[in-house]
Design a protein around this motif. Structure first.
Motif, PDB file in Angstrom:
ATOM      1  N   LYS A   1      -8.954  13.676  -5.947  1.00 59.88           N
ATOM      2  CA  LYS A   1     -10.104  13.178  -6.671  1.00 59.88           C
ATOM      3  C   LYS A   1     -11.380  13.255  -5.866  1.00 59.88           C
ATOM      4  O   LYS A   1     -12.445  13.542  -6.413  1.00 59.88           O
ATOM      5  N   LEU A   2     -11.304  12.963  -4.586  1.00 58.37           N
ATOM      6  CA  LEU A   2     -12.521  12.879  -3.778  1.00 58.37           C
ATOM      7  C   LEU A   2     -12.815  14.179  -3.027  1.00 58.37           C
ATOM      8  O   LEU A   2     -13.878  14.315  -2.449  1.00 58.37           O
ATOM      9  N   GLY A   3     -11.911  15.076  -2.957  1.00 57.49           N
ATOM     10  CA  GLY A   3     -12.133  16.365  -2.320  1.00 57.49           C
ATOM     11  C   GLY A   3     -12.151  16.299  -0.792  1.00 57.49           C
ATOM     12  O   GLY A   3     -12.795  17.127  -0.148  1.00 57.49           O
ATOM     13  N   MET A   4     -11.492  15.386  -0.245  1.00 58.98           N
ATOM     14  CA  MET A   4     -11.459  15.256   1.220  1.00 58.98           C
ATOM     15  C   MET A   4     -10.444  16.228   1.796  1.00 58.98           C
ATOM     16  O   MET A   4      -9.462  16.573   1.147  1.00 58.98           O
TER      17      MET A   4
ATOM     18  N   VAL B   1       0.855  -1.179   0.000  1.00 62.24           N
ATOM     19  CA  VAL B   1       0.000   0.000   0.000  1.00 62.24           C
ATOM     20  C   VAL B   1       0.897   1.236   0.000  1.00 62.24           C
ATOM     21  O   VAL B   1       1.727   1.412   0.888  1.00 62.24           O
ATOM     22  N   ASP B   2       0.649   2.089  -0.984  1.00 60.94           N
ATOM     23  CA  ASP B   2       1.402   3.344  -1.067  1.00 60.94           C
ATOM     24  C   ASP B   2       0.546   4.419  -0.429  1.00 60.94           C
ATOM     25  O   ASP B   2      -0.469   4.846  -0.995  1.00 60.94           O
ATOM     26  N   LEU B   3       0.921   4.883   0.741  1.00 55.17           N
ATOM     27  CA  LEU B   3       0.129   5.859   1.478  1.00 55.17           C
ATOM     28  C   LEU B   3       0.096   7.226   0.781  1.00 55.17           C
ATOM     29  O   LEU B   3      -0.901   7.946   0.870  1.00 55.17           O
ATOM     30  N   ALA B   4       1.112   7.568   0.090  1.00 53.27           N
ATOM     31  CA  ALA B   4       1.124   8.848  -0.637  1.00 53.27           C
ATOM     32  C   ALA B   4       0.074   8.825  -1.749  1.00 53.27           C
ATOM     33  O   ALA B   4      -0.644   9.815  -1.966  1.00 53.27           O
ATOM     34  N   TYR B   5      -0.059   7.691  -2.446  1.00 54.96           N
ATOM     35  CA  TYR B   5      -1.066   7.546  -3.484  1.00 54.96           C
ATOM     36  C   TYR B   5      -2.464   7.648  -2.897  1.00 54.96           C
ATOM     37  O   TYR B   5      -3.347   8.314  -3.471  1.00 54.96           O
ATOM     38  N   VAL B   6      -2.692   7.004  -1.741  1.00 52.45           N
ATOM     39  CA  VAL B   6      -4.003   7.073  -1.089  1.00 52.45           C
ATOM     40  C   VAL B   6      -4.316   8.510  -0.705  1.00 52.45           C
ATOM     41  O   VAL B   6      -5.436   8.997  -0.907  1.00 52.45           O
TER      42      VAL B   6
ATOM     43  N   ASN C   1      -3.120  11.372  -1.995  1.00 50.50           N
ATOM     44  CA  ASN C   1      -3.356  12.184  -3.201  1.00 50.50           C
ATOM     45  C   ASN C   1      -4.718  11.885  -3.808  1.00 50.50           C
ATOM     46  O   ASN C   1      -5.424  12.791  -4.259  1.00 50.50           O
ATOM     47  N   THR C   2      -5.119  10.633  -3.845  1.00 44.54           N
ATOM     48  CA  THR C   2      -6.416  10.263  -4.398  1.00 44.54           C
ATOM     49  C   THR C   2      -7.539  10.821  -3.536  1.00 44.54           C
ATOM     50  O   THR C   2      -8.534  11.348  -4.054  1.00 44.54           O
TER      51      THR C   2
END
Length: 171
Positions: free
Chosen positions: A140-143, A128-133, A135-136
């Motif tokens: 993308k989700l606006g959180m 699991v790449d935490l940086a990718y999570v 950024n997404t």
């Protein structure tokens, strides 16, 4: 008295003495009436003594048999108790050994499962790449991160038990 003395003299004349080393033995002739009388007296005494000893042995044997039966019963009971205790001890010992071997097997299995779990956790952490999570979620989700003004706390006075779908009280 003279007959006795004469008999004693005649006895002495019929008796011969033999010297063997430092001892002197009296040799009696078999034809001597006094000798035969002495032999019959000795034989009667020996026979009587033999019978008395045989009777005494029989009495002791009867007494020992009568005394041995209770002793034998006590001894047999003691042996039975000792054998029962020994068998119980051996049974407990084998049970303990069996449980210890079972515990060792379970510990070995637990250690193997811990090693497998650690290996899986390590592989999950590396996959699991935490940086990718992050950024997404943000891109993308606006959180956004929750700030202090977004956190609402309240106290429940009834009990410490919280139901998942219970209404949250208004502030």
């Amino acid at each position: 008295m003279r007959t006795r003395t004469a008999g004693a003299i005649a006895y002495r004349e019929r008796t011969s003495y033999i010297t063997e080393g430092n001892t002197v033995r009296v040799v009696r002739r078999e034809t001597d009436p006094f000798y035969e009388r002495d032999l019959t007296r000795k034989a009667a005494l020996q026979n009587r003594n033999f019978r008395q000893e045989a009777d005494a042995r029989a009495d002791r044997r009867r007494a020992s048999v009568s005394m041995e039966l209770p002793s034998l019963l006590v001894l047999v009971a003691a042996v039975i108790v000792v054998v029962a205790i020994l068998m119980s001890f051996l049974s407990l010992r084998s049970s303990v050994d069996m449980h210890l071997s079972s515990i060792r097997k379970m510990e070995t299995t637990l250690e193997a499962l811990k090693n497998e779990n650690d290996a899986l956790e390590q592989s999950i952490d590396t996959s699991v790449d935490l940086a990718y999570v992050y950024n997404t979620a943000v891109g993308k989700l606006g959180m956004v991160h929750a700030g202090q003004e977004n956190v609402v706390t309240y106290e429940k006075t009834e009990s410490e038990y919280v139901r998942q779908y219970e209404r949250i009280p208004e502030l």
